[in-house]
Design a protein around this motif. Structure first.
Motif, PDB file in Angstrom:
ATOM      1  N   ARG A 117       7.940  78.886 -39.457  1.00 56.89           N
ATOM      2  CA  ARG A 117       7.527  79.473 -40.655  1.00 56.89           C
ATOM      3  C   ARG A 117       7.803  78.830 -41.762  1.00 56.89           C
ATOM      4  N   GLY A 118       6.581  78.418 -42.458  1.00 55.10           N
ATOM      5  CA  GLY A 118       6.786  77.355 -43.882  1.00 55.10           C
ATOM      6  C   GLY A 118       7.335  78.027 -44.847  1.00 55.10           C
ATOM      7  N   LEU A 119       7.423  79.228 -45.025  1.00 55.42           N
ATOM      8  CA  LEU A 119       8.100  79.770 -46.121  1.00 55.42           C
ATOM      9  C   LEU A 119       9.616  80.157 -46.052  1.00 55.42           C
ATOM     10  N   ALA A 120      10.088  80.143 -44.596  1.00 58.94           N
ATOM     11  CA  ALA A 120      11.564  80.338 -44.201  1.00 58.94           C
ATOM     12  C   ALA A 120      11.712  79.369 -43.227  1.00 58.94           C
ATOM     13  N   PRO A 121      11.784  77.891 -43.375  1.00 59.96           N
ATOM     14  CA  PRO A 121      11.942  77.062 -42.228  1.00 59.96           C
ATOM     15  C   PRO A 121      13.204  76.843 -41.754  1.00 59.96           C
ATOM     16  N   LEU A 122      14.356  77.172 -42.523  1.00 54.41           N
ATOM     17  CA  LEU A 122      15.862  77.104 -41.985  1.00 54.41           C
ATOM     18  C   LEU A 122      15.860  78.350 -41.104  1.00 54.41           C
ATOM     19  N   PRO A 132       7.527  63.136 -18.011  1.00 50.40           N
ATOM     20  CA  PRO A 132       8.598  62.951 -18.878  1.00 50.40           C
ATOM     21  C   PRO A 132       9.851  63.512 -18.441  1.00 50.40           C
ATOM     22  N   VAL A 133      10.912  62.889 -18.859  1.00 53.22           N
ATOM     23  CA  VAL A 133      12.384  63.275 -18.554  1.00 53.22           C
ATOM     24  C   VAL A 133      12.704  64.495 -18.663  1.00 53.22           C
ATOM     25  N   LYS A 134      13.286  65.343 -17.760  1.00 52.28           N
ATOM     26  CA  LYS A 134      13.857  66.743 -17.669  1.00 52.28           C
ATOM     27  C   LYS A 134      15.201  66.580 -18.255  1.00 52.28           C
ATOM     28  N   GLY A 135      15.472  67.806 -19.382  1.00 51.66           N
ATOM     29  CA  GLY A 135      16.545  67.865 -19.759  1.00 51.66           C
ATOM     30  C   GLY A 135      16.418  69.100 -20.536  1.00 51.66           C
ATOM     31  N   HIS A 136      17.743  69.508 -21.108  1.00 50.05           N
ATOM     32  CA  HIS A 136      17.595  70.696 -22.163  1.00 50.05           C
ATOM     33  C   HIS A 136      17.829  70.386 -23.386  1.00 50.05           C
ATOM     34  N   ALA A 137      16.629  70.527 -24.117  1.00 49.22           N
ATOM     35  CA  ALA A 137      16.571  69.989 -25.431  1.00 49.22           C
ATOM     36  C   ALA A 137      15.457  70.953 -26.267  1.00 49.22           C
ATOM     37  N   VAL A 138      15.726  70.977 -27.512  1.00 49.03           N
ATOM     38  CA  VAL A 138      14.667  71.555 -28.322  1.00 49.03           C
ATOM     39  C   VAL A 138      13.926  70.507 -29.125  1.00 49.03           C
ATOM     40  N   GLY A 139      12.576  70.506 -29.047  1.00 49.43           N
ATOM     41  CA  GLY A 139      11.829  69.554 -30.163  1.00 49.43           C
ATOM     42  C   GLY A 139      11.496  70.562 -31.112  1.00 49.43           C
ATOM     43  N   LEU A 140      11.419  69.656 -32.097  1.00 47.37           N
ATOM     44  CA  LEU A 140      11.186  70.368 -33.479  1.00 47.37           C
ATOM     45  C   LEU A 140      10.151  69.390 -34.379  1.00 47.37           C
ATOM     46  N   ASP A 141       8.705  70.018 -34.494  1.00 46.02           N
ATOM     47  CA  ASP A 141       7.852  69.429 -35.315  1.00 46.02           C
ATOM     48  C   ASP A 141       7.409  70.485 -36.470  1.00 46.02           C
ATOM     49  N   ALA A 142       7.537  70.227 -37.447  1.00 44.02           N
ATOM     50  CA  ALA A 142       7.435  71.166 -38.612  1.00 44.02           C
ATOM     51  C   ALA A 142       6.029  70.963 -39.106  1.00 44.02           C
ATOM     52  N   GLY A 143       5.471  69.948 -39.015  1.00 43.55           N
ATOM     53  CA  GLY A 143       4.227  69.522 -39.387  1.00 43.55           C
ATOM     54  C   GLY A 143       3.116  69.700 -38.660  1.00 43.55           C
ATOM     55  N   GLN A 144       1.801  69.445 -38.733  1.00 45.17           N
ATOM     56  CA  GLN A 144       0.576  69.716 -38.010  1.00 45.17           C
ATOM     57  C   GLN A 144       0.250  68.451 -37.481  1.00 45.17           C
ATOM     58  N   LYS A 145       0.778  67.083 -37.883  1.00 47.87           N
ATOM     59  CA  LYS A 145       0.159  65.945 -37.225  1.00 47.87           C
ATOM     60  C   LYS A 145       0.596  65.602 -35.912  1.00 47.87           C
ATOM     61  N   ASP A 192      -5.332  76.042 -42.470  1.00 44.62           N
ATOM     62  CA  ASP A 192      -4.524  75.417 -41.503  1.00 44.62           C
ATOM     63  C   ASP A 192      -3.337  76.113 -40.704  1.00 44.62           C
ATOM     64  N   HIS A 193      -3.091  77.373 -41.668  1.00 41.06           N
ATOM     65  CA  HIS A 193      -1.538  78.094 -41.437  1.00 41.06           C
ATOM     66  C   HIS A 193      -0.513  77.380 -41.340  1.00 41.06           C
ATOM     67  N   ASP A 194      -0.469  76.487 -42.334  1.00 42.32           N
ATOM     68  CA  ASP A 194       0.551  75.392 -42.534  1.00 42.32           C
ATOM     69  C   ASP A 194       1.109  75.748 -44.059  1.00 42.32           C
ATOM     70  N   LYS A 195       2.317  76.261 -44.236  1.00 44.86           N
ATOM     71  CA  LYS A 195       2.799  76.926 -45.489  1.00 44.86           C
ATOM     72  C   LYS A 195       3.867  76.014 -46.096  1.00 44.86           C
ATOM     73  N   THR A 196       3.797  74.636 -45.485  1.00 45.07           N
ATOM     74  CA  THR A 196       5.018  73.584 -45.931  1.00 45.07           C
ATOM     75  C   THR A 196       4.854  73.415 -47.347  1.00 45.07           C
ATOM     76  N   LEU A 197       3.633  73.188 -47.687  1.00 50.14           N
ATOM     77  CA  LEU A 197       3.432  72.982 -49.296  1.00 50.14           C
ATOM     78  C   LEU A 197       3.599  74.063 -50.378  1.00 50.14           C
ATOM     79  N   VAL A 198       3.734  75.246 -49.915  1.00 55.68           N
ATOM     80  CA  VAL A 198       3.661  76.441 -50.743  1.00 55.68           C
ATOM     81  C   VAL A 198       4.813  76.316 -52.070  1.00 55.68           C
ATOM     82  N   TRP A 199       6.082  76.152 -51.309  1.00 55.15           N
ATOM     83  CA  TRP A 199       7.333  76.313 -51.991  1.00 55.15           C
ATOM     84  C   TRP A 199       7.204  74.677 -53.185  1.00 55.15           C
ATOM     85  N   PRO A 200       7.022  73.749 -52.570  1.00 54.98           N
ATOM     86  CA  PRO A 200       6.880  72.516 -53.367  1.00 54.98           C
ATOM     87  C   PRO A 200       6.077  72.737 -54.668  1.00 54.98           C
ATOM     88  N   SER A 201       4.796  73.301 -54.218  1.00 59.26           N
ATOM     89  CA  SER A 201       3.741  73.603 -55.239  1.00 59.26           C
ATOM     90  C   SER A 201       4.114  74.559 -56.227  1.00 59.26           C
TER      91      SER A 201
END
Length: 397
Positions: free
Chosen positions: A22-27, A384-397, A172-181
């Motif tokens: 959620r771009g308005l509450a990323p943390l 892919p190598v299997k393992g217990h990890a969380v990937g994080l991609d905040a953007g749309q690219k 794009d349902h991407d709110k990452t620019l809302v607060w900076p703007s």
């Protein structure tokens, strides 16, 4: 995976569970995913994701939880917290690299047009302007005149336009620019001395300040003059390797990082120009002993010997999918190079092919592409190598 609802990772079989970014509450989004998943390791997929991890670490410290499991997890995944301000600030990183005795172009923070004019008088033209917190060439400009430099400086420093932020949020349902703007946040802009030559890049995996494995490439083709690579050629370059090792050691890094270089035209000398504090688009490639980043990372996490995947190709040149195909469906590299199509993920391929128009701003060629050309002369990628990890991609690219 933590990502927006429309992210193409939803089309893969590799991800077991996704959490909404959620771009308005990323943390809050990230903390929620961590609490549910209880990961052993986090791999940020873009620069904004790394900034969120740094922000979450700082937030925990502010409320007196510096010894919390979240802080320990982030430090294990990214390295020493003392490195966090450096990897997010281009000028600070370059200053540290200079202290290490590495070959770097002169770099300075530009606060106003007076600073810029003084810089141009001292270093000459062309000059490179870079905004902190940007990637993929989006925040880079090369100015050949003072008027160009002043115009680029104002563009890079300006907060995101409200109309652009609204479009990204609604379409794009991407709110990452809302607060900076809304908050009118201005970017830090750096000037860097221009180095004439060829671009190169290194992808490495680090553990407690040591480089475990690395990949080094010369950039053969790009989406545009300042955009990201679409075709790369694997190389061995001792100067690039030494620079990556020196900075990993100095910053006490852990996890996946990228380092960008310029190979000077006249001498071939490798100038370190910036760090990418995240996984990069070439990091999944398995190219032989010491060049399999996922295997090296999994070995460090599990305490087991690295079980490297088979070398995916004997070809040095690699066409990245869908980048080169979108750039030019008739590119000879789709036939002559190893075309890195994820054939084991057909739904992902279909999504990349059907939605390429959303990425048109990143590419110079926007004509409709036949699907057949996307998979021509392709070979399967290693699983892919299997393992217990969380990937994080905040953007749309």
């Amino acid at each position: 995976m933590v990502c927006p609802k429309s992210h193409p990772v939803h089309k893969t079989k590799a991800v077991r569970r996704t959490h909404v970014y959620r771009g308005l509450a990323p943390l809050t989004s990230l903390a929620h995913a961590i609490a549910i998943t209880k990961p052993d390791f986090i791999v940020p997929g873009d620069d904004l994701a790394t900034q969120h991890l740094h922000g979450l670490h700082a937030q925990e410290k502010r409320i007196g939880n510096a010894e919390s499991p979240i802080c320990a997890l982030i430090e294990r995944s990214l390295g020493s917290p003392e490195s966090f301000p450096v990897v997010n600030a281009r000028a600070a990183f370059m200053d540290l690299a200079h202290q290490e005795g590495l070959r770097v172009p002169q770099t300075r923070v530009i606060r106003n047009t007076d600073d810029l004019r003084t810089w141009v008088e001292c270093t000459g033209l062309p000059t490179v302007l870079k905004a902190d917190g940007t990637s993929g060439g989006d925040g880079v400009r090369i100015a050949h005149t003072l008027n160009e430099a002043e115009r680029f400086f104002k563009e890079l420093q300006a907060p995101p336009l409200l109309a652009r932020a609204a479009k990204r949020a609604l379409v794009d349902h991407d709110k990452t620019l809302v607060w900076p703007s809304i908050l009118r946040r201005r970017s830090v802009v750096n000037a860097q001395a221009f180095v004439a030559g060829r671009e190169a890049t290194s992808a490495v995996v680090c553990w407690n300040g040591s480089v475990l494995a690395g990949l080094h490439f010369e950039v053969v083709n790009k989406v545009s003059s300042r955009g990201h690579a679409t075709v790369v050629r694997a190389i061995e370059n001792p100067e690039m390797s030494a620079a990556a090792e020196a900075m990993a050691r100095r910053l006490n890094l852990s996890g996946l990082y990228g380092f960008d270089f310029m190979l000077e035209a006249e001498t071939g000398n490798a100038y370190l120009v910036e760090i990418n504090p995240r996984s990069t688009q070439v990091g999944h490639l398995s190219l032989g002993p010491g060049r399999d980043l996922p295997a090296a990372l999994y070995a460090a996490l599990s305490g087991k010997a690295a079980q490297e995947a088979p070398k995916i190709t004997e070809k040095d040149t690699i066409a990245l999918f869908p980048q080169e195909w979108i750039r030019d469906a008739e590119s000879p590299f789709l036939r002559l190079a190893y075309h890195d199509v994820p054939l084991q993920e057909p739904e992902l391929i279909r999504d990349c092919v059907s939605n390429y128009q959303k990425q048109s701003a990143w590419y110079s060629n926007s004509v409709r592409k036949p699907v057949s050309s996307a998979v021509r002369s392709s070979q399967p990628m290693a699983p892919p190598v299997k393992g217990h990890a969380v990937g994080l991609d905040a953007g749309q690219k």
